[in-house]
Enzyme design. Structure first.
Site, mmCIF file in Angstrom:
data_model
loop_
_atom_site.group_PDB
_atom_site.id
_atom_site.type_symbol
_atom_site.label_atom_id
_atom_site.label_comp_id
_atom_site.label_asym_id
_atom_site.label_seq_id
_atom_site.Cartn_x
_atom_site.Cartn_y
_atom_site.Cartn_z
ATOM 1 N N TYR A 63 29.878 31.539 -17.013
ATOM 2 C CA TYR A 63 28.895 30.832 -16.205
ATOM 3 C C TYR A 63 27.687 30.619 -17.133
ATOM 4 O O TYR A 63 27.160 31.444 -17.502
ATOM 5 C CB TYR A 63 28.585 31.643 -15.081
ATOM 6 C CG TYR A 63 29.121 30.848 -13.798
ATOM 7 C CD1 TYR A 63 28.563 29.518 -13.651
ATOM 8 C CD2 TYR A 63 29.825 31.556 -12.672
ATOM 9 C CE1 TYR A 63 29.114 28.740 -12.231
ATOM 10 C CE2 TYR A 63 30.481 30.659 -11.783
ATOM 11 C CZ TYR A 63 30.048 29.521 -11.439
ATOM 12 O OH TYR A 63 30.229 28.787 -10.348
ATOM 13 N N GLU A 65 24.601 28.562 -15.807
ATOM 14 C CA GLU A 65 23.677 27.564 -15.125
ATOM 15 C C GLU A 65 22.431 27.540 -15.776
ATOM 16 O O GLU A 65 21.831 28.728 -16.040
ATOM 17 C CB GLU A 65 23.499 28.048 -13.613
ATOM 18 C CG GLU A 65 24.703 27.720 -12.814
ATOM 19 C CD GLU A 65 24.733 28.166 -11.154
ATOM 20 O OE1 GLU A 65 23.615 28.469 -10.789
ATOM 21 O OE2 GLU A 65 25.520 27.777 -10.458
ATOM 22 N N ASP A 209 24.804 1.658 -19.478
ATOM 23 C CA ASP A 209 26.177 2.638 -19.268
ATOM 24 C C ASP A 209 27.211 1.959 -20.413
ATOM 25 O O ASP A 209 27.736 0.981 -20.417
ATOM 26 C CB ASP A 209 26.807 2.308 -17.751
ATOM 27 C CG ASP A 209 28.115 3.175 -17.764
ATOM 28 O OD1 ASP A 209 28.647 3.494 -18.764
ATOM 29 O OD2 ASP A 209 28.549 3.304 -16.471
ATOM 30 N N THR A 235 30.641 8.109 -20.793
ATOM 31 C CA THR A 235 31.779 9.105 -20.658
ATOM 32 C C THR A 235 32.170 9.413 -22.242
ATOM 33 O O THR A 235 31.599 8.774 -23.265
ATOM 34 C CB THR A 235 33.268 8.566 -20.196
ATOM 35 O OG1 THR A 235 33.481 7.211 -20.774
ATOM 36 C CG2 THR A 235 33.003 8.302 -18.795
ATOM 37 N N LYS A 238 36.725 7.896 -24.042
ATOM 38 C CA LYS A 238 37.244 6.189 -24.172
ATOM 39 C C LYS A 238 37.396 6.124 -25.643
ATOM 40 O O LYS A 238 38.001 6.772 -26.411
ATOM 41 C CB LYS A 238 36.206 5.520 -23.145
ATOM 42 C CG LYS A 238 36.536 5.763 -21.810
ATOM 43 C CD LYS A 238 35.756 4.703 -20.989
ATOM 44 C CE LYS A 238 35.963 4.739 -19.518
ATOM 45 N NZ LYS A 238 34.795 5.491 -18.813
ATOM 46 N N ARG A 244 37.620 14.450 -21.196
ATOM 47 C CA ARG A 244 37.299 13.707 -20.308
ATOM 48 C C ARG A 244 36.008 14.480 -19.685
ATOM 49 O O ARG A 244 35.893 15.307 -18.804
ATOM 50 C CB ARG A 244 38.325 13.705 -18.929
ATOM 51 C CG ARG A 244 38.101 12.875 -17.911
ATOM 52 C CD ARG A 244 39.718 12.802 -17.300
ATOM 53 N NE ARG A 244 40.379 12.083 -18.170
ATOM 54 C CZ ARG A 244 40.536 10.709 -18.119
ATOM 55 N NH1 ARG A 244 39.859 10.027 -17.311
ATOM 56 N NH2 ARG A 244 41.221 10.058 -18.852
HETATM 57 N N1 DSN Z 1 37.827 3.830 -14.630
HETATM 58 C C1 DSN Z 1 37.320 3.710 -15.971
HETATM 59 C C2 DSN Z 1 37.728 2.411 -16.620
HETATM 60 O O1 DSN Z 1 39.171 2.298 -16.291
HETATM 61 O O2 DSN Z 1 37.191 1.469 -17.147
HETATM 62 C C3 DSN Z 1 35.795 3.590 -15.873
HETATM 63 O O3 DSN Z 1 35.138 4.570 -15.389
#
Ligand code: DSN
Length: 425
Positions: A63, A65, A209, A235, A238, A244
């Site tokens: 933990y 925080e 984003d 994110t 990707k 993730r």
């Molecule tokens: N769900 C994602 C995508 O497939 O582009 C976006 O967060």
């Protein structure tokens, strides 16, 4: 009794296949599925063994925080170093003033920016979901659409591209306090400098984003959003090929607001094992090998796009500049869901996707989105992309038979056999 106790203890410490064979079996099934399909979902990738190891480490036990050197738990001296490493590496990779590595996902990162920057009901301008935006960019049933007053811009009907003059006109008319740039299904480069000029002109702040294109940006292969924006969210799984999760980058003047929004505003304990995996991902992303892979990802997308177009498939905007493309299947008489299912039958995974001005519902759609990050990580180059395009075109042909589908599946298997995935597992 003693024997039973010691067996319980042994099971507790045993590997998954002993402690929970049912779950271990499911994970094995998923590994088999990943090994035996061509992964063209544009938002997926195969992470490295280094990232997998960090993500499954004993850091999950801790933990923490708060933030490094300002925690609400003892024993944080090691995880402080882990989080600082992740922050410093992310700053270096993207040239950032301030980074928060604690968001659990891209959606949490977006939520934190809105929470830090907006009052309930504030006006925001972002891209329409059915033109390539994201749920958290103001969809009515999403928290973003419920708590804030989102307006949307879309793509030009003729060009399938962002129309910056129209976005500027909307910004002047609607006077948003925040403009959101970035998309989940836009195949072209985004002009973040132009977005910044539009935002400045109406006194709005700019959030980008960059989830889909973060890897390309880290490799210097896409115009940079960090310098011209107030906030950049992403994110990490990707094109970046990490665990993730999510990250927020912002200007120094927004640092306190963002950190407070994440903790204690929205989250409690950060996931230290995932933050460690992000640190590994940022280190790996700052290498010539990663930059080369991002270039090949773009080259592979360009090759796949060209082959599909030569075979009669229409692509939104006429092609791609990045890692993905959006095929509009209207002219070949196949819906998005039919195409997704038929490709699944031949061992190719894609997702159905609305195309701009789609007349079919989101559960059906007129298109599919295809992306090349995962297959590029697997080692595919142009010759393999040409073979994939041939299989896709044959599978989507209106008169394809069940026997032909079986034959195409065999071709996919043969192609994949040359590119083993996670052979150590
Ligand atoms: N769900 C994602 C995508 O497939 O582009 C976006 O967060």
């Amino acid at each position: 009794m003693k024997q039973a106790e010691s067996k319980t203890q042994a099971d507790f410490l045993a590997p998954l296949k002993v402690a929970d064979p049912e779950l271990a079996g499911l994970i094995k099934d998923e590994l088999k599925r990943q090994r035996h399909t061509v992964e063209l979902i544009a938002s997926e990738n195969f992470t490295s063994r280094a990232v997998l190891e960090a993500a499954s480490s004993i850091l999950t036990n801790k933990y923490a925080e708060g933030y490094p050197q300002a925690r609400y738990y003892g024993g944080c001296e090691v995880v402080d170093q882990v989080e600082t490493l992740a922050i410093d590496r992310c700053k270096a990779l993207f040239g950032a003033e301030h980074v928060n590595v604690q968001p659990h996902s891209g959606s949490s990162a977006n939520q934190a920016v809105y929470f830090a920057d907006l009052a309930l009901g504030d006006s925001v301008l972002a891209m329409k979901l059915d033109h390539g935006g994201h749920l958290s960019h103001g969809l009515k049933v999403n928290f973003s659409g419920r708590f804030y007053h989102f307006h949307s811009y879309g793509l030009d009907r003729e060009t399938g591209r962002l129309d910056y003059d129209e976005i500027e006109r909307l910004a002047k008319e609607l006077q948003p306090v925040l403009i959101v740039a970035g998309a989940s299904a836009y195949p072209r480069q985004i002009d973040f400098e132009r977005f910044a000029a539009i935002a400045k002109n109406v006194g709005a702040r700019l959030m980008v984003d960059m989830a889909h294109i973060a890897g390309l940006i880290g490799a210097g292969l896409h115009p940079d959003p960090v310098a011209p924006s107030d906030y950049v969210t992403t994110t990490t799984h990707k094109t970046l090929a990490g665990p993730r999760s999510g990250v927020i980058i912002c200007k120094g003047k927004h640092a306190t607001g963002i950190d407070k929004a994440i903790f204690p505003g929205l989250q409690g304990g950060p996931l230290m094992h995932i933050i460690a995996a992000k640190a590994a991902c940022f280190k790996l992303a700052d290498t010539p090998e990663f930059r080369e892979r991002q270039k090949q990802t773009i080259d592979n997308a360009a090759c796949l796009a060209r082959c599909l177009q030569d075979g009669g498939i229409n692509l939104v905007s006429g092609g791609t500049d990045n890692h993905l493309m959006l095929a509009d299947l209207t002219n070949i008489g196949v819906t998005g869901i039919e195409a997704e299912n038929r490709l699944e039958d031949v061992g190719i995974t894609v997702n159905k996707n609305a195309v701009p001005y789609d007349e079919l519902p989101p559960t059906v759609t007129s298109g599919i989105r295809l992306g090349t990050p995962a297959v590029t990580t697997r080692g595919f180059r142009e010759p393999e992309m040409e073979q994939i395009a041939e299989i896709i075109l044959a599978a989507l042909s209106p008169h394809v038979t069940a026997t032909e589908i079986q034959g195409l599946r065999k071709k996919t298997d043969k192609l994949l056999a040359g590119f083993p995935l996670y052979p150590h597992l």
